[in-house]
Write an enzyme that holds these catalytic residues in place. Structure first.
Site, PDB file in Angstrom:
ATOM      1  CD1 TRP A 259      -1.983  -2.442   1.539  1.00 61.09           C
ATOM      2  CD2 TRP A 259      -2.807  -1.051  -0.067  1.00 61.09           C
ATOM      3  NE1 TRP A 259      -3.094  -2.849   0.534  1.00 61.09           N
ATOM      4  CE2 TRP A 259      -3.909  -2.383  -0.062  1.00 61.09           C
ATOM      5  CE3 TRP A 259      -3.521  -0.342  -1.732  1.00 61.09           C
ATOM      6  CZ2 TRP A 259      -4.636  -2.833  -0.987  1.00 61.09           C
ATOM      7  CZ3 TRP A 259      -4.684   0.206  -2.126  1.00 61.09           C
ATOM      8  CH2 TRP A 259      -5.078  -2.021  -2.392  1.00 61.09           C
TER       9      TRP A 259
ATOM     10  CG  ASP B 213      -3.673   4.440   4.019  1.00 60.49           C
ATOM     11  OD1 ASP B 213      -4.741   4.033   4.469  1.00 60.49           O
ATOM     12  OD2 ASP B 213      -2.840   3.339   3.243  1.00 60.49           O
TER      13      ASP B 213
ATOM     14  CE  LYS C 231      -9.071  -2.054   4.037  1.00 59.85           C
ATOM     15  NZ  LYS C 231      -9.190  -3.674   3.553  1.00 59.85           N
TER      16      LYS C 231
HETATM   17  N1  PMP Z   1      -4.687   1.347   2.035  1.00 58.26           N
HETATM   18  C1  PMP Z   1      -4.348   0.526   3.235  1.00 58.26           C
HETATM   19  C2  PMP Z   1      -3.781   0.140   3.727  1.00 58.26           C
HETATM   20  C3  PMP Z   1      -5.735  -0.627   2.400  1.00 58.26           C
HETATM   21  O1  PMP Z   1      -5.903  -1.765   3.609  1.00 58.26           O
HETATM   22  C4  PMP Z   1      -6.520  -0.632   1.232  1.00 58.26           C
HETATM   23  C5  PMP Z   1      -7.459  -1.605   1.355  1.00 58.26           C
HETATM   24  N2  PMP Z   1      -7.116  -3.209   1.289  1.00 58.26           N
HETATM   25  C6  PMP Z   1      -6.135   0.908   0.729  1.00 58.26           C
HETATM   26  C7  PMP Z   1      -5.370   1.843   0.375  1.00 58.26           C
HETATM   27  C8  PMP Z   1      -7.413   1.076  -0.516  1.00 58.26           C
HETATM   28  O2  PMP Z   1      -8.231   1.962  -0.201  1.00 58.26           O
HETATM   29  P1  PMP Z   1      -9.340   1.687  -1.120  1.00 58.26           P
HETATM   30  O3  PMP Z   1     -10.229   0.220  -1.658  1.00 58.26           O
HETATM   31  O4  PMP Z   1     -10.634   2.364  -0.040  1.00 58.26           O
HETATM   32  O5  PMP Z   1      -9.378   2.482  -2.211  1.00 58.26           O
END
Ligand code: PMP
Length: 360
Positions: free
Chosen positions: A102, A172, A196
């Protein structure tokens, strides 16, 4: 009714109490004669729901008054670009710490807008550790420092705050927000996709310090401009009304559970026992350094990967589902967010012991 223990990394489980309340109110919210889904976002009823959710979140997270809370759309992924667009404010470089999948996505997106200074990377350890802060290469002139407190795929989590001096710290928190108390005043900006620990997908939270709002780069879409969204109380357009309402129910549930202090105790206990089960066996392994193991996402492999399919199949028969690890890592991953009951973790541990006894 038979509810499963759903170990999905997201969308993840929601508290049963919350789902029941939403069910009871689904068709007729508070004698309004309509579902929350059918309400105008500018009407009195919905405005009260939205405001109460924000008040409860501020309360639960002790968010200082000089921070705005934005209820946006587009997922955490849109924030990967909204953040540089809003926070560069005349600077041409931002600092990023790379701890896994991520972080990498955030870096790739930011690189479209500015020079990315890589402060540190866990690449050498295959992202199973966080590089020693002594080795970090922070740029005193960076617009901000971005990091991913919890890497959902690798299961690597910071248990202390990065020391970045006066440079705004951007986090994030998609997969760790609300899992424990944090000192919001240490951050310039916190963002998280909802699916989550907050509520249903479709809602994205941004908590941003007032002085960082305004001054986005030319060409920033209105939807991504924090100043516009803050001025409109996140209602520049139609917000994700139902997800916002449901998040509000989750915030109330958290309060009933003893707030984030209460959550932290439960989360620590749940993750401690699952790691102990893994470490005390010769069959299961978790590759992450002891000092940065995630409380929320616990990847593990079996002694023999040929047994992965059997493990998943037999677990599912016992109501333990979505345990398959991310395709980039393989093996298994148990995501045990706030709404995963402790009994779910206990059931997984019991199943793992049973499986090991049979095949280990
Ligand atoms: N950052 C992290 C740490 C994530 O776990 C995720 C999704 N699993 C995201 C960003 C992306 O999130 P979204 O699907 O809401 O764009």
């Amino acid at each position: 009714m038979s509810r499963k223990y759903n170990f999905s990394a997201g969308p993840g489980m929601l508290p049963l109490e919350v789902l029941k309340q939403a069910q009871a109110e689904l068709i007729d919210w508070n004698n309004s004669g309509m579902s929350v889904m059918e309400m105008s976002h500018r009407g009195k009823d919905y405005m009260s729901i939205a405001a109460e959710a924000e008040t409860d979140l501020r309360d639960v997270m002790s968010i200082p008054d000089n921070y705005k809370v934005l209820f946006l759309q587009g997922g955490a992924s849109s924030q990967f670009s909204a953040i540089p667009m809003n926070l560069l404010r005349g600077k041409d470089s931002a600092d990023y710490i790379n701890t896994g999948a991520w972080s990498k996505k955030a870096i790739a997106e930011a690189s479209k807008f500015c020079d990315v200074n890589l402060v540190a990377t866990g690449e050498d350890s295959h992202f199973t550790s966080i590089p020693d802060p002594e080795s970090w290469n922070l740029n005193a002139d960076a617009a901000y420092v971005h990091y991913t407190p919890n890497e959902t795929i690798g299961g690597v989590e910071f248990h202390t705050l990065p020391e970045v001096g006066d440079i705004p710290l951007v986090a994030d928190m998609s997969s760790t927000i609300l899992s424990r108390p944090i000192d919001v005043s240490k951050f310039g900006l916190i963002y998280a996709g909802a699916q989550k620990n907050i509520g249903p997908a479709g809602l994205t939270l941004v908590i941003v310090r007032d002085d960082l709002i305004g001054g986005c780069i030319d060409g920033t879409p209105a939807m991504m401009d924090y100043a516009i969204q803050a001025k409109a109380d996140s209602m520049y357009n139609t917000p994700p009304t139902y997800s916002w309402y449901l998040a509000g129910l989750v915030f109330k549930w958290l309060k009933e559970k003893g707030g984030l202090e209460g959550m932290a105790k439960i989360n620590k206990r749940k993750s401690d026992k699952l790691y102990a089960a893994i470490d005390n066996s010769d069959f299961y392994k978790n590759p992450v350094d002891l000092n940065c193991r995630s409380w929320m996402n616990i990847p593990f492999t079996l002694g023999n990967s040929d047994l992965d399919g059997d493990f998943l199949g037999q677990a599912a028969e016992q109501g333990l589902v979505t345990l398959k690890g991310h395709r980039s890592v393989g093996g298994m991953r148990a995501s045990i967010y706030n709404a995963m009951p402790e009994e779910g973790v206990d059931a997984l541990i019991a199943f793992m012991a049973e499986f090991e006894a049979k095949y280990g």
